[in-house]
Design a protein around this motif. Structure first.
Motif, PDB file in Angstrom:
ATOM      1  N   PRO A   1      -6.556   2.468  -5.829  1.00  0.00           N
ATOM      2  CA  PRO A   1      -7.073   3.482  -4.900  1.00  0.00           C
ATOM      3  C   PRO A   1      -6.366   4.825  -5.076  1.00  0.00           C
ATOM      4  CG  PRO A   1      -5.545   2.041  -3.769  1.00  0.00           C
ATOM      5  CD  PRO A   1      -5.703   1.478  -5.156  1.00  0.00           C
TER       6      PRO A   1
ATOM      7  N   ALA B   1      -1.009   3.959  -5.786  1.00  0.00           N
ATOM      8  CA  ALA B   1      -1.970   5.058  -5.647  1.00  0.00           C
ATOM      9  C   ALA B   1      -2.047   5.856  -6.928  1.00  0.00           C
ATOM     10  CB  ALA B   1      -1.571   5.978  -4.492  1.00  0.00           C
TER      11      ALA B   1
ATOM     12  N   GLU C   1      -8.015   8.610  -0.568  1.00  0.00           N
ATOM     13  CA  GLU C   1      -8.782   7.608   0.177  1.00  0.00           C
ATOM     14  C   GLU C   1      -7.898   6.767   1.088  1.00  0.00           C
ATOM     15  OE1 GLU C   1     -10.020   3.875  -2.298  1.00  0.00           O
ATOM     16  OE2 GLU C   1      -9.953   5.572  -3.697  1.00  0.00           O
ATOM     17  N   GLN C   2      -6.569   6.835   0.865  1.00  0.00           N
ATOM     18  CA  GLN C   2      -5.634   6.156   1.760  1.00  0.00           C
ATOM     19  C   GLN C   2      -5.112   7.082   2.848  1.00  0.00           C
ATOM     20  OE1 GLN C   2      -2.901   3.183  -0.312  1.00  0.00           O
ATOM     21  NE2 GLN C   2      -3.614   4.320  -2.101  1.00  0.00           N
TER      22      GLN C   2
ATOM     23  N   THR D   1       0.845  -1.195   0.000  1.00  0.00           N
ATOM     24  CA  THR D   1       0.000   0.000   0.000  1.00  0.00           C
ATOM     25  C   THR D   1       0.877   1.239   0.000  1.00  0.00           C
ATOM     26  OG1 THR D   1      -0.105   0.262   2.415  1.00  0.00           O
ATOM     27  CG2 THR D   1      -1.726  -1.229   1.382  1.00  0.00           C
TER      28      THR D   1
END
Length: 319
Positions: free
Chosen positions: A234, A220, A238-239, A131
């Protein structure tokens, strides 16, 4: 704070007039990057819809993060009415930071932009980072442990994306983050897939083919919302990282062409922007509509350069 490089859409009705023109488009980078995409897609559609006479020749002129092409047009081809040159937010960023050896925006004429390319942060398919948060946590723990490659020079727009993300994540000294500037997004991907850097910072259009081949993963996309067609990627927002950075895609022309020739090119570019072919190209490559041309675009560029200069000073890229 959200750093956003964009403008309101401008609706301009233009008549595509004048004689059909054979043309050359300079892509200021190696094949495969965003500038190359701009020349090849816009040139092909100009030919397909009949606003130019025959195929548009694409010339790749890598060097200096676009500086070689800019200096060539500004100093050697100042009145070539058959020449267009791919440009983007990276072009404005380099001009704002005096990265083109003293060149200024008034040495060319900015024609317009007809699409916006959302920024992306990319890792190799086998990267341990799953992520954006994983990557930024590693940077926060040791800013020098994660190196990035991008298609802009150090301090350019691709570099600024990383610095913005790190700053928004609470990294205090973002200048310790390692960055390698190469000539175009394809070269930056090669650096990352080859393990020379841990991440690539670029634009969606530069990485679509590598996503499809499975060579990379996108951690991202730096847009307000997820990009249609790439709904599994994403956004940074939103992260929990409040950064938006989109890269407009457009053209400039030599400064000494006539107003008639300039306006004719504006009309041709606007015709591409309004075509079904361009809508399909945007959807296939993750672009969003962004239609600003002619004098409106020249005013946008002037303000954009001032905004980037201010941001670059704030982050410490320039004094």
């Amino acid at each position: 704070m959200t750093y956003t490089f964009r403008a309101a859409l401008t609706g301009i009705a233009l008549f595509v007039g004048g004689a059909a023109t054979a043309a050359e488009c300079i892509a200021p980078a190696n094949p495969g990057g965003g500038w190359d995409f701009t020349c090849r897609q816009i040139g092909k559609i100009m030919t397909d819809i009949g606003v130019v006479d025959g195929p548009v020749q694409v010339t790749n002129m890598a060097g200096g993060g676009g500086g070689l092409a800019y200096q060539t047009v500004a100093n050697e081809r100042t009145d070539d009415a058959e020449l267009i040159v791919a440009a983007s937010q990276a072009t404005a960023t380099r001009l704002a930071q005096d990265a083109y050896g003293g060149a200024t925006a008034d040495q060319v004429r900015f024609l317009g932009a007809i699409g916006a390319d959302p920024g992306v942060i990319v890792v190799a398919a086998d990267s341990p980072f799953q992520t954006l948060g994983d990557m930024l946590d590693a940077i926060a723990a040791d800013p020098g442990s994660v190196a990035f490659a991008g298609g802009s020079a150090a301090g350019g727009f691709d570099h600024l994306k990383v610095l913005q993300l790190a700053k928004a994540h609470g990294v205090e000294d973002v200048r310790q983050i390692k960055y390698i500037g190469v000539d175009g997004g394809a070269d930056a991907i090669t650096q990352t897939v080859g393990g020379f850097t841990q991440g690539m910072t670029g634009d969606m259009s530069e990485v679509v083919g590598f996503i499809e081949s499975g060579d990379v993963r996108v951690l991202a996309v730096l847009s307000d919302e997820r990009v249609p067609g790439f709904d599994d990627i994403p956004t940074a927002v939103e992260q929990g990282v409040d950064v938006v950075a989109v890269n407009w895609r457009g053209l400039y022309v030599p400064k000494d062409i006539s107003d008639e020739a300039f306006n004719d090119w504006v009309a041709k570019l606007q015709a591409v922007g309004e075509s079904e072919e361009w809508a399909e190209a945007m959807a296939a490559n993750g672009l969003a509509p962004f239609n600003v041309t002619g004098s409106d675009f020249e005013a946008f560029i002037a303000q954009n350069i001032e905004d980037v200069r201010t941001l670059s000073q704030e982050i410490g890229v320039i004094q």
